[in-house]
Design a protein around this motif. Sequence first.
Motif, short mmCIF file in Angstrom:
data_model
loop_
_atom_site.label_atom_id
_atom_site.label_comp_id
_atom_site.label_asym_id
_atom_site.label_seq_id
_atom_site.Cartn_x
_atom_site.Cartn_y
_atom_site.Cartn_z
N SER A 160 0.92 -0.91 -0.33
CA SER A 160 0.00 -0.08 0.35
C SER A 160 0.57 1.15 0.40
N ILE A 161 2.00 1.20 0.48
CA ILE A 161 2.98 2.37 0.80
C ILE A 161 3.77 2.61 -0.69
N GLY A 162 4.41 1.25 -0.99
CA GLY A 162 4.30 1.84 -2.37
C GLY A 162 3.94 1.73 -3.17
N GLY A 163 2.79 1.76 -3.04
CA GLY A 163 1.72 1.80 -4.34
C GLY A 163 1.39 3.31 -4.59
N GLU A 179 12.88 22.24 -9.53
CA GLU A 179 14.49 21.50 -9.22
C GLU A 179 13.77 20.13 -8.47
N THR A 180 12.84 20.89 -7.38
CA THR A 180 12.99 20.19 -5.69
C THR A 180 11.50 19.35 -6.18
N ALA A 181 10.65 19.21 -6.69
CA ALA A 181 9.71 19.01 -6.89
C ALA A 181 10.00 18.01 -8.00
N LEU A 182 10.95 17.97 -9.16
CA LEU A 182 11.46 17.05 -9.53
C LEU A 182 12.14 15.79 -9.10
N PHE A 183 13.45 16.52 -7.77
CA PHE A 183 13.83 15.59 -7.12
C PHE A 183 13.29 14.67 -6.32
N LEU A 184 11.98 15.39 -5.63
CA LEU A 184 11.10 14.64 -4.92
C LEU A 184 10.14 13.44 -4.98
N GLY A 185 9.98 14.07 -6.82
CA GLY A 185 9.04 12.58 -7.53
C GLY A 185 10.57 11.51 -7.51
N LEU A 186 11.03 11.61 -7.98
CA LEU A 186 12.15 11.26 -8.13
C LEU A 186 12.15 9.95 -7.30
N ALA A 187 12.68 10.75 -6.30
CA ALA A 187 13.45 9.43 -4.88
C ALA A 187 11.84 8.96 -4.09
N MET A 188 10.16 9.71 -4.50
CA MET A 188 9.37 8.96 -3.97
C MET A 188 9.22 7.34 -5.12
N LEU A 189 9.45 8.11 -6.74
CA LEU A 189 9.72 6.73 -7.17
C LEU A 189 10.27 5.71 -6.88
N ALA A 190 11.74 5.89 -6.65
CA ALA A 190 12.72 5.13 -6.31
C ALA A 190 11.89 4.03 -4.92
N LEU A 193 9.35 1.61 -5.64
CA LEU A 193 9.97 0.38 -6.75
C LEU A 193 10.55 0.08 -5.64
N ALA A 194 11.50 0.20 -5.03
CA ALA A 194 12.09 -0.34 -3.86
C ALA A 194 10.80 -1.13 -2.90
N LEU A 195 9.95 -1.34 -2.65
CA LEU A 195 9.09 -1.21 -1.73
C LEU A 195 8.50 -1.74 -2.29
N THR A 196 7.93 -2.26 -3.67
CA THR A 196 6.48 -3.14 -4.42
C THR A 196 7.73 -4.21 -4.53
N ALA A 197 9.63 -4.07 -4.98
CA ALA A 197 10.08 -5.32 -5.08
C ALA A 197 9.98 -6.05 -3.91
N THR A 198 9.90 -5.45 -2.75
CA THR A 198 10.35 -6.25 -1.78
C THR A 198 9.04 -6.91 -1.30
N THR A 199 8.12 -6.33 -1.72
CA THR A 199 6.16 -6.84 -1.67
C THR A 199 6.38 -8.21 -2.05
N ILE A 200 7.17 -8.23 -3.31
CA ILE A 200 6.75 -9.21 -4.46
C ILE A 200 7.56 -10.22 -4.02
N PHE A 201 8.21 -10.02 -3.18
CA PHE A 201 9.69 -10.81 -2.75
C PHE A 201 9.55 -11.63 -1.86
N ILE A 202 8.80 -10.90 -0.54
CA ILE A 202 7.96 -11.55 -0.04
C ILE A 202 6.11 -12.09 -0.20
N GLN A 203 5.89 -11.75 -1.23
CA GLN A 203 4.37 -12.00 -0.95
C GLN A 203 4.70 -13.95 -2.34
N ILE A 204 6.29 -14.33 -2.77
CA ILE A 204 6.59 -15.87 -2.97
C ILE A 204 6.17 -16.69 -2.29
N PHE A 205 6.33 -16.19 -0.80
CA PHE A 205 6.68 -16.95 0.39
C PHE A 205 5.45 -17.82 0.67
#
Length: 308
Positions: A160-163, A179-190, A193-205
């Motif tokens: 949920s947090i990742g989405g 640039e501040t808004a651009l950097f913040l947007g990129l940071a949120m996306l990063a 994506l990390a949380l989504t990948a982590t969720t997929i890893f846990i969901q496998i089990f």
Amino acid sequence: MRVKSLWIKMAVAGLLAVLAEFAVTYVLLSLLSLPLWLLAVGLPVFWLVQWLASPYLISRGAVEVTNDPTYGELARMVKEISEASHIRPPRVYVTDDPFPNAFAFGNLLSGRGVAVTRPLLEILNRDELYAVLAHEVGHARHFDMEIMLALGLIPSALGSIGGFLLYTGQALLWAALDETALFLGLAMLAVGLALTATTIFIQIFVLWFNRLRESYADMHAARLLGPNAVNLARALAKIQIYMSNVRVDPFKGIVLTVPPMRIKESNPDELLAKWIKEGVSPLADIMSTHPHPAKRVKAILSWVKSSQ
């Protein structure tokens, strides 16, 4: 799949799911410089809220039919199966969902329930419906609702947090004026994506454990029904044929008895014959809540054969 083998697999899958959740949570808390006691306090509160709310969220739109003479036979079947399973009979519900499905829900506080959709009642005969209900009562007997709710807490929260971060990050990038808004947007996306990948890893089990619990409920039905458990296999084939022509919105979080897939068979016996011969990859259902239908049918028929 024998009882001992199934129990061993469930123990391994459950242990791996718990270890994966602990490892991921520990790393996240460490990165955020948060104490571990926060997890010990936060998770029980989160679980309690979901435990209290989930029966009402899952059963929204479902109508209890215990006192409705139209569905008296349905209630009698659930009562008979429950008595044979040595549990208190769950309440019986019918929903208007446009596809054949059945599910168990509830807890000790709200009471347990078994719900079926109207299309399921239309396409199954009495013996097939009885077998499906035996599977759902098996979930109630094994406390699967509570177990899977507890095991799914962390991936649900992280997902949920990742989405949210992915959505917000995209919106910021689209509307960025500096640039501040651009950097913040990129940071949120990063981070999203990390949380989504982590969720997929846990969901496998977690999903592996869930599929094994589904097999455990199939085994419960097979033990109760003996040779008549073949009707559960026929019910799965009928549901699959119906679902091949139904589009289900994947974002609604619906847990289906069988996943929609393309098939050319329109006769349940022909589909069963195909599944019996079909070789299924171990990865075919790796991200599914239920085992591949061919795997389920082979296991059910194996239990039927051993009971004869």
